[in-house]
Every structure is written in C-alpha cells, then in structure tokens.
Write a protein that holds these residues in place. Structure first.
Motif, PDB file in Angstrom:
ATOM      1  N   SER A   1      41.562  47.844  29.745  1.00 24.49           N
ATOM      2  CA  SER A   1      40.885  47.526  31.092  1.00 24.49           C
ATOM      3  C   SER A   1      39.452  48.045  31.107  1.00 24.49           C
ATOM      4  CB  SER A   1      41.794  47.845  32.404  1.00 24.49           C
ATOM      5  OG  SER A   1      41.618  49.237  32.489  1.00 24.49           O
ATOM      6  N   ALA A   2      38.716  47.343  32.231  1.00 22.76           N
ATOM      7  CA  ALA A   2      37.547  48.128  32.332  1.00 22.76           C
ATOM      8  C   ALA A   2      37.707  49.351  33.203  1.00 22.76           C
ATOM      9  CB  ALA A   2      36.814  46.982  33.339  1.00 22.76           C
TER      10      ALA A   2
ATOM     11  N   ARG B   1      37.698  50.798  35.874  1.00 24.44           N
ATOM     12  CA  ARG B   1      37.529  50.574  37.543  1.00 24.44           C
ATOM     13  C   ARG B   1      38.857  50.830  38.191  1.00 24.44           C
ATOM     14  NH1 ARG B   1      35.299  44.532  38.465  1.00 24.44           N
ATOM     15  NH2 ARG B   1      35.850  45.258  40.547  1.00 24.44           N
ATOM     16  N   TYR B   2      39.760  51.545  37.507  1.00 23.30           N
ATOM     17  CA  TYR B   2      41.012  51.607  37.761  1.00 23.30           C
ATOM     18  C   TYR B   2      41.569  53.062  38.285  1.00 23.30           C
ATOM     19  CZ  TYR B   2      40.668  46.792  36.872  1.00 23.30           C
ATOM     20  OH  TYR B   2      40.466  45.326  37.013  1.00 23.30           O
TER      21      TYR B   2
ATOM     22  N   GLU C   1      43.006  49.218  41.929  1.00 27.40           N
ATOM     23  CA  GLU C   1      41.634  49.210  41.856  1.00 27.40           C
ATOM     24  C   GLU C   1      40.829  50.000  42.550  1.00 27.40           C
ATOM     25  OE1 GLU C   1      37.811  45.691  41.338  1.00 27.40           O
ATOM     26  OE2 GLU C   1      39.878  45.211  41.730  1.00 27.40           O
TER      27      GLU C   1
ATOM     28  N   ILE D   1      42.716  41.464  36.886  1.00 27.35           N
ATOM     29  CA  ILE D   1      42.147  42.533  36.500  1.00 27.35           C
ATOM     30  C   ILE D   1      40.943  42.318  35.499  1.00 27.35           C
ATOM     31  CG2 ILE D   1      43.944  44.103  36.955  1.00 27.35           C
ATOM     32  CD1 ILE D   1      43.819  44.195  33.518  1.00 27.35           C
ATOM     33  N   GLU D   2      40.113  43.189  35.616  1.00 30.10           N
ATOM     34  CA  GLU D   2      39.026  43.126  34.548  1.00 30.10           C
ATOM     35  C   GLU D   2      39.086  43.764  33.313  1.00 30.10           C
ATOM     36  OE1 GLU D   2      34.090  44.074  34.080  1.00 30.10           O
ATOM     37  OE2 GLU D   2      35.236  44.416  36.126  1.00 30.10           O
TER      38      GLU D   2
ATOM     39  N   GLU E   1      37.944  45.288  29.504  1.00 28.77           N
ATOM     40  CA  GLU E   1      36.837  46.036  28.797  1.00 28.77           C
ATOM     41  C   GLU E   1      35.831  45.186  28.559  1.00 28.77           C
ATOM     42  OE1 GLU E   1      36.930  49.832  25.893  1.00 28.77           O
ATOM     43  OE2 GLU E   1      37.770  47.763  24.954  1.00 28.77           O
TER      44      GLU E   1
ATOM     45  N   GLY F   1      34.892  42.507  29.927  1.00 31.58           N
ATOM     46  CA  GLY F   1      34.234  41.592  30.991  1.00 31.58           C
ATOM     47  C   GLY F   1      35.115  40.694  31.372  1.00 31.58           C
ATOM     48  N   SER F   2      36.184  40.298  30.377  1.00 30.12           N
ATOM     49  CA  SER F   2      36.682  38.915  30.771  1.00 30.12           C
ATOM     50  C   SER F   2      37.996  39.346  31.736  1.00 30.12           C
ATOM     51  CB  SER F   2      37.459  38.232  29.538  1.00 30.12           C
ATOM     52  OG  SER F   2      38.304  39.418  29.011  1.00 30.12           O
ATOM     53  N   ALA F   3      38.847  38.531  32.174  1.00 35.71           N
ATOM     54  CA  ALA F   3      39.841  38.616  33.401  1.00 35.71           C
ATOM     55  C   ALA F   3      41.265  38.278  32.762  1.00 35.71           C
ATOM     56  CB  ALA F   3      39.609  37.727  34.603  1.00 35.71           C
TER      57      ALA F   3
END
Length: 128
Positions: free
Chosen positions: A31-32, A34-35, A49, A84-85, A87, A89-91
């Motif tokens: 994931s990005a 941000r969690y 998040e 979720i986002e 790493e 940038g996709s979802a």
C-alpha cells in the motif's frame, strides 16, 4: 471483476484463502504509506487510513460474485470494504477497519499497532 488488496487471512496460506475460489494472485504489492496497521485481538489484521505505514499484501482480480458470496461474509464484523491507495498511486479494494470501531477497540486494548512491521506474516512469526 474487482482488484482487491489482501493483507491477512485471505493471502496465500491464510485461513480465508479458500474463499477466493481459486482466483489466481495478480502480484505481491504494498500500500501507499498512509495507513496504520493493527492486530485485532491477535486474530486478524486491520488497515486504517490514519498513519504513515505501508502494508504488504497480495493483489487479486476477484470476480464480484466471489467477493460478495464468499470473501465478504467470511470477514470479521469490524472490517468493511474500502478503497485504498497502492504504492504506485493506483487504487484497489481492501478490507479496512470500520471508523466507528477504532476508538472503542483502542480503549479496550483490543488493537495492537503493528504499523512498524506492516506485514501480517511477519507479525505472526514474532508471536510464535
């Protein structure tokens, strides 16, 4: 079909993996950052998040019928489907911790923050 990010029991070797009904994994992913990543009562992981951690997982292109009929009913009630986002940038869809249960679970001591690991399998290995 829906791209879903799995980071716990639905991953290969996990107790919920059979709920995927043979759907092949697309790739390992992260994931990005941000969690927050929690262990809920030591029994399952939960992303929320509200942090800066990246979480390790697997991506599956899951038929919506399998998601509806098999995976979602097998998930704990503290989780819900969210977006979720990743790493890159996709979802993707993922099971995430319901906002309404975060504070009560924190107060009860039922959440352990494992963001520093960002990996359910690594957490399980530290517990054993």
């Amino acid at each position: 079909m829906a791209l879903i990010f799995l980071n716990g029991g639905g991953m290969r070797g996990g107790p919920l993996h059979a709920q995927l009904q043979g759907t092949p994994m697309v790739c390992r992913a992260r994931s990005a950052p941000r969690y927050r990543y929690f262990s809920v009562r030591g029994t399952f992981p939960a992303m929320h998040e509200s942090g800066t951690a990246a979480v390790v997982g697997e991506l599956y292109d899951l038929p919506l019928k399998v998601l509806r009929d098999h995976l979602v009913p097998a998930e704990p009630p503290e989780l819900e489907i969210g977006v979720i986002e990743l790493e890159d940038g996709s979802a993707a869809l993922a099971t995430v911790l319901r906002d309404a249960v975060v504070d009560p679970l924190l107060r009860s001591g039922d959440l352990e923050d494992i963001s520093y690991l960002g990996d359910w399998q690594a957490f399980l290995h530290t517990e054993g």
